[in-house]
Structures are given as C-alpha cells and as structure tokens.
Design an enzyme around this catalytic site. Structure first.
Site, PDB file in Angstrom:
ATOM      1  N   ASP A   1     -53.167  -2.675  54.389  1.00 50.31           N
ATOM      2  CA  ASP A   1     -52.085  -1.798  55.121  1.00 50.31           C
ATOM      3  C   ASP A   1     -52.543  -1.976  56.609  1.00 50.31           C
ATOM      4  O   ASP A   1     -53.610  -1.628  57.004  1.00 50.31           O
ATOM      5  CB  ASP A   1     -51.758  -0.414  54.672  1.00 50.31           C
ATOM      6  CG  ASP A   1     -51.309  -0.501  53.523  1.00 50.31           C
ATOM      7  OD1 ASP A   1     -50.102  -0.871  53.180  1.00 50.31           O
ATOM      8  OD2 ASP A   1     -51.773   0.345  52.309  1.00 50.31           O
TER       9      ASP A   1
ATOM     10  N   ASP B   1     -45.517  -4.523  48.537  1.00 51.06           N
ATOM     11  CA  ASP B   1     -45.482  -3.172  48.441  1.00 51.06           C
ATOM     12  C   ASP B   1     -44.482  -2.573  49.038  1.00 51.06           C
ATOM     13  O   ASP B   1     -43.838  -1.386  48.967  1.00 51.06           O
ATOM     14  CB  ASP B   1     -46.871  -2.631  49.472  1.00 51.06           C
ATOM     15  CG  ASP B   1     -47.184  -1.104  49.088  1.00 51.06           C
ATOM     16  OD1 ASP B   1     -46.683  -0.422  48.189  1.00 51.06           O
ATOM     17  OD2 ASP B   1     -47.825  -0.559  49.993  1.00 51.06           O
TER      18      ASP B   1
ATOM     19  N   HIS C   1     -44.992  -1.692  56.831  1.00 46.20           N
ATOM     20  CA  HIS C   1     -44.433  -0.754  55.748  1.00 46.20           C
ATOM     21  C   HIS C   1     -44.772   0.542  56.034  1.00 46.20           C
ATOM     22  O   HIS C   1     -44.450   1.397  55.184  1.00 46.20           O
ATOM     23  CB  HIS C   1     -44.292  -1.363  54.502  1.00 46.20           C
ATOM     24  CG  HIS C   1     -45.604  -1.614  53.927  1.00 46.20           C
ATOM     25  ND1 HIS C   1     -46.028  -3.128  54.088  1.00 46.20           N
ATOM     26  CD2 HIS C   1     -46.302  -1.247  53.082  1.00 46.20           C
ATOM     27  CE1 HIS C   1     -47.348  -3.190  53.137  1.00 46.20           C
ATOM     28  NE2 HIS C   1     -47.407  -1.767  52.975  1.00 46.20           N
TER      29      HIS C   1
ATOM     30  N   HIS D   1     -54.657  -6.068  49.204  1.00 45.78           N
ATOM     31  CA  HIS D   1     -53.359  -5.363  50.007  1.00 45.78           C
ATOM     32  C   HIS D   1     -53.873  -4.492  51.256  1.00 45.78           C
ATOM     33  O   HIS D   1     -54.561  -3.524  50.960  1.00 45.78           O
ATOM     34  CB  HIS D   1     -52.714  -4.655  49.060  1.00 45.78           C
ATOM     35  CG  HIS D   1     -51.358  -4.261  49.913  1.00 45.78           C
ATOM     36  ND1 HIS D   1     -50.419  -4.856  50.228  1.00 45.78           N
ATOM     37  CD2 HIS D   1     -51.102  -2.811  50.152  1.00 45.78           C
ATOM     38  CE1 HIS D   1     -49.485  -4.185  50.864  1.00 45.78           C
ATOM     39  NE2 HIS D   1     -50.057  -2.965  50.926  1.00 45.78           N
TER      40      HIS D   1
HETATM   41 ZN    ZN Z   1     -48.883  -1.129  51.604  1.00 46.48          ZN
END
Ligand code: ZN
Ligand code: NAG
Ligand code: NAG
Length: 991
Positions: A58, A180, A430, A56
């Site tokens: 970001d 997420d 996000h 994951h």
């Molecule tokens: Zn995230």
C-alpha cells in the site's frame, strides 16, 4: 523417497519449455524473452496451477508511504518495502524458474534510485527474462470509488512512463491488477482497455455476486466498459481471483504467517510432505470446479510479504517439486511458477467465449451487513483537497507549457510540477483519497499536496510573468471558500488574475473577502464591472475563526478566455461600516433570468425549483439529516467505520424542521442563508448569470457528546417520478443507471436498505422522469442514494466512534489543531433542472467547471503600464464537445496532449456527434512541428498497440482485434467520437 534437488527440477522444466535459462553472470547478454514468451510451459492434459508470488504494498495506509518504504515505525505494522525488493531480487537469482510480480511504481522508483549500476543491470536482466514482471505499473493502485479519471490517467502515466524509460518494452505491464480496491468502477475498466492492457484481475466483489459467479463459472468474464466506444475498444477481460489476493489456507510461508513449512527430510519425525501435497491437491481440485479452464491461479503472497523472500521461495520450490512428482503415479495436477500475464495467456489460448458484463462492481459487501459504502464519503475535507489539487496541477501543467522554459526558472525562482504530480499520484491510492488511512497518514497526504502546490506556485508565477510581461509579485489565496485572503482584506487597490484551465471561454462568479463597503472594478479592456458588497455570514466567521477578519465579501462576475487569463483591477471607493442590510425573514422566492427558487415561509426550506427558459417546475424540498451509526446489534456486530456504512435505523434523524434564515438580495447575487443547528448551515445562492443553483453547505463539528456516531446527509425530495431509478457518474465520466434494491447481474437479496443502495458519486448524479431531470453536481467524491422515489440523498460528513474491523484500527473521528472539537467541512452542490434530452448539455460543462476551476492570483496596486491583461493559449476555443484533458511538458521539446470527446453517444442531440480538431491550429504561442499518437497511458505508440481479442458469450460475432492505425500526422486533423480520448505527443517550438 529420493528427493530431487530444486535445481535439477529447474533443469528438467527448462528442457520441457525449450527456454534455456542459465544462472546470471555479469556478462551474460541474451536476447530478451520477457512477456508472454517467457512463460513456463504448461501441460494440456492436466490441471495447471499458476503460482503467482506477489506482495501487496500500500502506498500509505497505517503508515505513510515513506515509512512503508524504509520499514520505519514497525511498531505500527511490520512492513519495509526496500527490504522486500532487496530480498526478492536476491531470491530470484537463486533459481531461474522463480517468478515475481511488482505492482506499485511509487515504491519501485524509490528503490531503483538507490541501487548501484551493477544491481540495476542485474534487475534489468531479470526483467528482460520475464523473471521479474511489472503488473499494473501505475504509481499506485488507485481507488476506484472516489477517484476522478483525470487524476487516475495521470498517475498511471507517471508509473508506466518510468517503467518504459527504465526497462523499455519488457517493462510494459500486460495486465492490470487491482487486487485490493473496495469495489470496481466501469470507467477504470474502460481506461485500462484504452491503456492497452490485455486483461485485469481483482480480488473484491460482493459476496452474493461471487457466489453466483462461482456456481455458474463466471468468475472470468468480458467487461464491456463503455456504452459509447465501439467494441472492443473498451472491452477488458476480467478475472476474479480465488481468495482475494491471499494464498490458499495453510500455504502462507512468509515471516508474517504461521503455516507449517514443508518438512521434507524423511528421517525426521515431523516429515509432512505427503500431508502438504494432499491438502494442496484438494484445494486445487476444488478451485478448478469454479473456473472454466484447466488453468487456475493462486496468489502466493499478501500485504507487505516477501521481506524475507527465502521463506516463501524455499517452500514454493518444494511445493512444485513434490506436487509434480505425483504425476509419475498418475496425478493430473501440474504446478508452476507463473505471473498473471502467463495465466492470462493460457485463458486466451483456451479460445472460449466469456460472460459479458456491462455494469460495474459497486457497491461491495463482504457480508449481509457489511457494505463498503461509507468510504465513498469518509474524510470529506481530504477528498475536496485532492480534487482542488488536481485542478491546480492541471493549471500548473498548462502554464508550464504555455510559458516555456521561463516557467521553471524565472523571476520567482525555480519551480516544478513534478512534486505536485507525485503527491497527486500517491493520493490516488486506495487508502488515500478513499479516506481509509490512519489520521497521521491522511495528514501526510495533505502535507504532500500542499508542498506540491508550493512548487507549482513558482511555475505559475513565472509563467504568468512571462506571458504578461509583468514580474509583480503574485499572491495566492487558498482559503477563499472561508473568506480568508490577507491581500484583499487589507488592500485598497489590487488586481485579480483569473486563469481558466478549460479550452472554452468561461465566466465565474468570484467572492473576495474585503473590509470596504464600495469598490470599482474594471475588466481587462477597462470597462467597469458590476459588483456588490455583501456581509460575511455568521457561519463563515464561525469556520474561519481567527484566520481572517474581513467583514464583507466583494462579489462580481469574471470571464477568462480558453487556456488563458484575464486581469481585473479593483479599487476601494469607500471604507466604513457594514453595507447592504440583511433581512431576517425568508423571501418567498429568489430568481434570475434562468431559474426561480421558492421557499416555504414557515419553515425556511426550499419548496420549488423552476427553469424559466424551458418553463418547467418541480416541487423541491431539501433538508439535513443524520443516520445513527450502528455500533453493532443482535443481527451483526458490524459497526459503521471508515470503510463500512451501517446505520442502525433506516430512518435518519432530522436535524431541524426549520431553518432560521437571512436574506441578501443584490444585483449580482441573491442568497438565502439557512441556519439549522450550531453544526449545520447552508447558503442557497443564485448568481445573476448562472444556470445552476448553488447550495453551499457547512457541516460540523458533528456532536458526539451523546456517544452516538453520526453520518450526515442532505436529501432533496422532489415531485419527479423517478420510479426507483437514479444515475451516477463513473469516475467523473460515463453515467450509470442505478435501481433501488437491484443489481443488473444477479438477484439481489437486499439486507441493508440504506447502505446497500449507496453508490459512489464522483462529480454528479441525477434523477429524472419523462419531462424533468434534476442534476446535482458535487465538488468532490461522495456517497449517495435514491431511497425513495423522487428523492436523492448525498452523504456529506461522517464522524464515528468505532473501528469497523477492516484493518485501519481507528475510529473515523477527525479533528485538527484549528478544530479540536471536531472537523468542520464546507462544500457546494450545484443543482440544475432541465428537460431530459438536453440535460447533458448542461450538466457535462457544469461538472467540468467544478473539476477544473479558475485559479485566482492577486497583485498589489495597479498593473504596470505594459502588462498584458488578457491572454489565451489557444487560437480559438475548442468545440463544446471537446475537452482538453491534458497539456503537460513531456521532454524539453515535446508536450503531451489529450483531447477528449466529453459526451456519450445518444446523450445530446447537438453534441453527441464526432468532432474534428486541427492540431496545428491549436495553440497561440506554440508551433506544432510533429505529432505521434499514443495509447491512453502514453507508454506505447498507438500504431503498435495490439491487444488480445476475447469473445463474449452473448455476441455471435467474434470481436476483431483492435484496429491499429498510424497517427494522423499527415493531416493534423483528428476526429473524436463520443467518449473517446486521444493522446498525442507533440513536438513544439515556442513562437
Ligand atoms: Zn491495499
Ligand atoms: C477591517 O475591519 C475590521 C472591522 O471593521 C477592523 O477590526 C479591522 O482592523 C479592519 N482591518 C483592516 C486591515 O482594515
Ligand atoms: C519508451 O522508452 C524508450 C526508451 O527506453 C523510448 O525510446 C520510447 O520512445 C518510449 N516509448 C514511448 C511510447 O514513450
């Protein structure tokens, strides 16, 4: 025991699946078997455990997107995406059974550009064989609470286009993956369905909802994401992942985790295979208890994992080997490398019916006092900047098309829209527009947007030069909201270009900072325009500080044609001391021909609002309050922070019972300027031609010398009998009904009476009863709630002294160079009062005018004689129900067009009807030579779009698969039904 080598097991599996795999050779050209065909075989009579290796990544959070890519600033967080992709590719090549999914195209794109062509070839082959699979595939994994659908569609389009152009059909993700984001919006589900995804997986939902769904095996469901679109158009199969997006406890084998590796040499003392297998079987069997089929999924990875992918894969190979070896002695568990789409395929094959959901997944709480409703408002200035940037980008895109090639290269140099497109795309992440990033990262997002806008300004200037025939230099004033614009402040003669990005004619009121006291203004036809000069308010002088010095504002009404501009000329008539005196008493009322607003003369507060056309009137008081942010108490040590909203009392403090007021009343605008405290003021403003009342609030710096964190709201208290209901938009589109202390799909135990009743407001919210509807249109995403009947509160600004322990590691305490004592934020709310049946006819266009605002450009002096002062890019305005959502250059000869029906079914007597537009008669400067229809994200031809069909439990009828049809290229006529968006690629030539 004799351990089989992983390679040997791989060969056995190949035989089972019938899929032949070979180690990759440089010239091994084999037919692509990506997608569902490349899935490993499963065993019908066993529990199949789908292991999904994933990372994951970001697109900015604790570090900037570039720092994450390179692995810079590992002192902040150890994370380097370039190494992850290097390492994963390397490890995938070592064993053809291995699988990996990649999600964030913003990172993949950076990495891809840096690879040699032989590496690119290798990666293509991995993709073609389904060993590396893209899921989601947007530029980022967007936030769902604080984003506007227009920007979400754009960022998805950008990522998916890159994947299609680089990998073709095998690069098209089948599954949406939002593991997420902090709660899930119905409009996102609707968009994903229309983008052609077969299913959607996420990780976070309210803990009470999760409990109930586990007990009733409803963690996999069918989300019907629109009230208006005909099923299954907005139906999306939705799966909730078992452990967020983390591996099961004890099975994390990354360099970022500490779980014991599989030690499989029986000669060594710490041999642990039996223990690992036993623990795994316990977890798998208990997970199977809360899902419906004999397939379960495990997410083997987490934040920025797989930088040294050998750790993970070496242990996963062994896990699969040893768990499956137990089958020989009767185990009924089969483990395999898999992907979300392979897992989805098995659920689909199960041919079950699934629970139907029609509401959304907000708000999200991960504990009784842990509501993630603070980020709906966190970083209000960034949220507004992101929203304006979207407006500017749409204008830039449109003008790039309308001005032709001269817009990219013209008298003002070379410009592009790509820089702003990318900046907007990362801003949808996000931890970007959500406000949950570290301060230095927020600064980086803002810097990217500013830089993107610089590039776009060149496009806009070039295009307007081409369209108007005048190359006079254009100036941009990005600080008009605080009355700063160097050109208008000092110029005696200037002209104002007003570009309207909407496909219908619109009029706005503009306010320009000036030094003079009297001006004459003429419109494009040379007709004089009513104008007035009013003094700059004390609050505005306070916010702009030393950035401008105008003493007055020049206020007038402008009009601009659809997708076009008008030019107004302004000349100074009279210099001199301040004009129009202001009155220091509160008037009893201000009014125009549409609205009447009264004030309480004793308090200076609003007291009523009337719509003079519909002859309706409500009591309305409005004031500002602050919640004292909790810093933990005996019930829970959870403080308020960037994510979490937790007031320490349900009763907010009033900032002031009274407002000091000043009044300005002129023929074009009437203002009551209210002063509540040194850090809270407001202008109640009514323009002569407006159907909406404007509340311009200025809040900050929030005082923290009392060591109390503060969350400032404005609250509208009315006589409307809203009986615990209120309504909020979902990502700026369909409206959702909210009820106090209630969730449509489970029996809520309310544990936070305020924070647990907050919802995201992206562009508007309303309360209503049988006769009155009060709609509030916001200028950015904010959080809000209706805690009392007839009341609507909106959180405007927050300043907190504690970190809320969700990872960001900083208190949300914003300040800047200009505001070292704390950030000041200004914004607007627009209020309209209507009869409920007709309200949508007002609030939809109103909200749209705030989202896509006119762009003002300024030039010195008079326009040169042959300048074209007025222009429209359309042959005629589009019908009121139709919104032109996208017009952007795609390739040199093609443009992407999205047309949207902007009303829900049943919402409006006049507008909730199908409406037809002729594409060939659309543009005034472009000939449309050909048209093809695409899916919503423009990565698949509409007539090739087929989606898996899913059966809801509550419908007796099986939903038929989505009907495909050829684009209406033969007729040029396209019909839009309520809430439908249609996406076209047009082949055009400039006339
Ligand atoms: Zn995230
Ligand atoms: C504008 O007016 C202010 C106050 O009257 C004065 O200080 C300033 O010099 C003026 N600036 C210009 C450019 O006229
Ligand atoms: C996808 O990309 C290919 C080139 O890889 C292109 O030919 C095709 O038109 C693209 N499809 C869409 C829907 O844009």
């Amino acid at each position: 025991m004799a351990a089989l080598s992983p390679r040997l097991v791989a060969a056995v599996l190949c035989l089972l699946t019938g899929v032949l795999t070979f180690p990759l050779g440089p010239d091994s050209e084999r037919p692509a078997t990506c997608g569902y065909e490349s899935c490993h075989a499963t065993k019908a009579n066993m529990l199949n455990v789908h292991l999904v290796p994933h990372t994951h990544d970001d697109v900015g959070w604790l570090k900037t997107v570039d720092q994450y890519f390179y692995g810079d600033r590992n002192d902040i967080q150890h994370a380097g995406v370039q190494y992850i992709l290097d390492s994963v590719v390397d490890q995938l090549l070592k064993n053809p059974d291995r699988r990996f999914i990649y999600v964030e195209t913003a990172f993949f794109y950076r990495w891809w550009k840096q690879q040699s062509s032989s590496m690119q070839q290798t990666v293509k082959q991995l993709v073609n064989e389904g060993r590396l699979e893209f899921v989601n595939g947007g530029w980022c994994m967007s936030d769902e609470a604080t984003t506007h659908y227009s920007a979400v569609i754009d960022q998805m389009t950008m990522g998916l286009r890159f994947l299609n152009e680089t990998f073709g059909a095998c690069g098209r993700p089948r599954v949406a993956w939002h593991i997420d984001p902090f709660g899930h919006a119905r409009e996102h589900a609707s968009m994903f369905a229309q983008m052609g995804y077969d299913g959607f997986f996420f990780g976070r939902l309210d803990y009470q909802d999760r409990d109930r769904r586990m007990r009733s095996k409803e963690q996999e469901l069918l989300w019907r994401a629109s009230d208006s679109l005909t099923p299954p158009m907005a139906d999306l199969f939705t799966g909730i992942l078992p452990n967020g997006y983390n591996p099961p406890t004890g099975f994390c084998w990354d360099q970022l985790c500490d779980d014991p590796p599989i030690r499989d040499d029986p000669d060594l003392e710490d041999y642990n295979v039996d223990d690992v297998v036993k623990r795994f079987l316990v977890i798998a069997n208990s997970q199977a208890m809360v899902y419906k089929t004999n397939h379960i999924i495990m997410t083997m990875g987490s934040d920025f994992q797989y930088e040294n992918a050998n750790l993970w894969y070496k242990n996963l190979d062994k896990l699969i080997l040893y768990v499956n070896a137990k089958q020989a002695s009767g185990s009924r568990v089969n483990v395999l490398y898999s992907t979300p789409s392979c897992y989805l395929q098995e659920l689909h094959r199960a041919n079950l019916s699934w629970a139907l959901k029609t509401d959304d997944f907000f708000p999200y709480a991960d504990g009784a006092h842990d509501f993630w409703t603070g980020f709906f408002t966190s970083r209000p200035a960034l949220k507004r900047y992101e929203r304006i940037s979207n407006s500017n980008l749409q204008t830039c895109n449109q003008l790039e098309v309308l001005g032709g090639p001269a817009s990219r290269k013209g008298p003002f140099g070379e410009g592009d829209s790509q820089t702003l497109k990318k900046a907007m795309a990362v801003a949808q992440h996000h931890d970007a527009v959500s406000g949950t990033e570290k301060q230095h990262v927020a600064n980086d997002y803002a810097r990217r947007l500013a830089q993107g806008w610089q590039h776009c300004q060149v496009v806009v200037s070039n295009s307007l030069a081409a369209l108007s025939g005048s190359s006079a230099e254009r100036f941009y004033c990005d600080n008009l909201n605080i009355s700063v614009c160097p050109l208008t402040e000092s110029s005696k003669k200037f002209s104002v270009g007003v570009y309207n990005p909407l496909a219908r004619p619109v009029s706005w009121s503009v306010r320009l900072p000036v030094n003079g006291t009297a001006y004459v203004i003429s419109d494009p036809k040379g007709k004089p325009v009513d104008c007035e000069v009013v003094p700059v308010s004390r609050a505005t002088r306070g916010v702009r500080r030393s950035r401008g010095f105008a003493v007055n504002e020049l206020v007038f009404q402008v009009q601009a044609p659809p997708l076009g501009y008008s030019t107004y000329s302004v000349s100074l008539l009279q210099d001199g001391p301040p004009p129009a005196p202001t009155h220091h008493r509160t008037p009893t009322a201000i009014q125009n021909k549409f609205l009447r607003v009264t004030f309480d003369p004793d308090t200076g507060l609003l007291s009523s609002l009337s719509n003079l056309e519909t002859e309706q009137s409500i009591k309305l008081t409005q004031n500002f309050y602050w919640y004292n942010a909790s810093d933990g108490n005996s019930e829970s040590n959870q403080p308020s922070g960037a994510y979490i909203f937790r007031p320490n009392s349900s009763t907010p403090f009033i900032i002031s019972e009274f407002a000091k007021t000043e009044t300005v009343q002129t023929s074009v605008v009437q203002e009551v300027r209210q002063w509540f405290a040194p850090w809270v003021s407001q202008v109640v403003r009514l323009y002569a031609d407006s159907r909406a009342l404007e509340l311009e609030w200025t809040v900050g710096p929030l005082p923290i010398d009392d060591s109390l964190g503060k969350e400032v709201i404005t609250r509208l208290d009315t006589s409307i009998k809203s009986s615990e209901f209120f309504y909020t938009d979902s990502n700026g589109r369909e409206m959702l009904q909210r009820k106090k202390d209630f969730r449509p799909t489970w029996n809520l135990k309310q544990t936070e009476p305020i924070a647990g009743n907050y919802y995201p407001i992206n562009s508007r919210a309303f309360i209503k009863d049988d006769v009155d509807q009060l709609t509030v249109v916001t200028d950015r995403s904010q959080g809000g709630g209706s805690i009392h009947n007839g009341s609507l509160e909106i959180m405007l600004h927050r300043r907190l002294l504690h970190d809320d322990a969700r990872g960001v590691g900083e208190p949300l305490n914003e300040f800047s160079r200009i505001f070292p004592e704390g950030l000041v934020v200004r914004g607007r709310l627009l209020l309209s009062l209507d009869r409920p049946p007709a309200a949508a006819d007002t609030h939809r266009p109103l909200a749209q005018e705030v989202v896509l605002q006119p762009l003002l450009t300024f030039t010195h002096g008079d326009p040169s004689p042959n300048t074209r002062l007025e222009f429209s890019g359309l042959q005629a305005a589009l019908p009121p129900a139709v919104h032109l959502l996208t017009l952007t250059q795609w390739d040199p000869d093609t443009v992407l067009l999205r047309l949207e029906h902007q009303f829900q079914s049943q919402e409006s007597k006049v507008n909730s009807q199908p409406v037809t537009v002729n594409l060939q008669k659309l543009f005034s400067t472009l000939d449309v030579l050909g048209v093809s229809e695409l899916n919503l994200s423009a990565n698949q031809w509409r007539d090739e779009m087929t989606r898996m069909a899913w059966t809801p439990q509550t419908d007796k009828m099986t939903s038929p698969p989505l009907k495909t049809f050829r684009g209406h290229s033969s007729t040029w006529e396209v019909t839009l039904k309520p809430m439908e968006i249609r996406t076209f690629l047009l082949r055009v030539s400039v006339r």
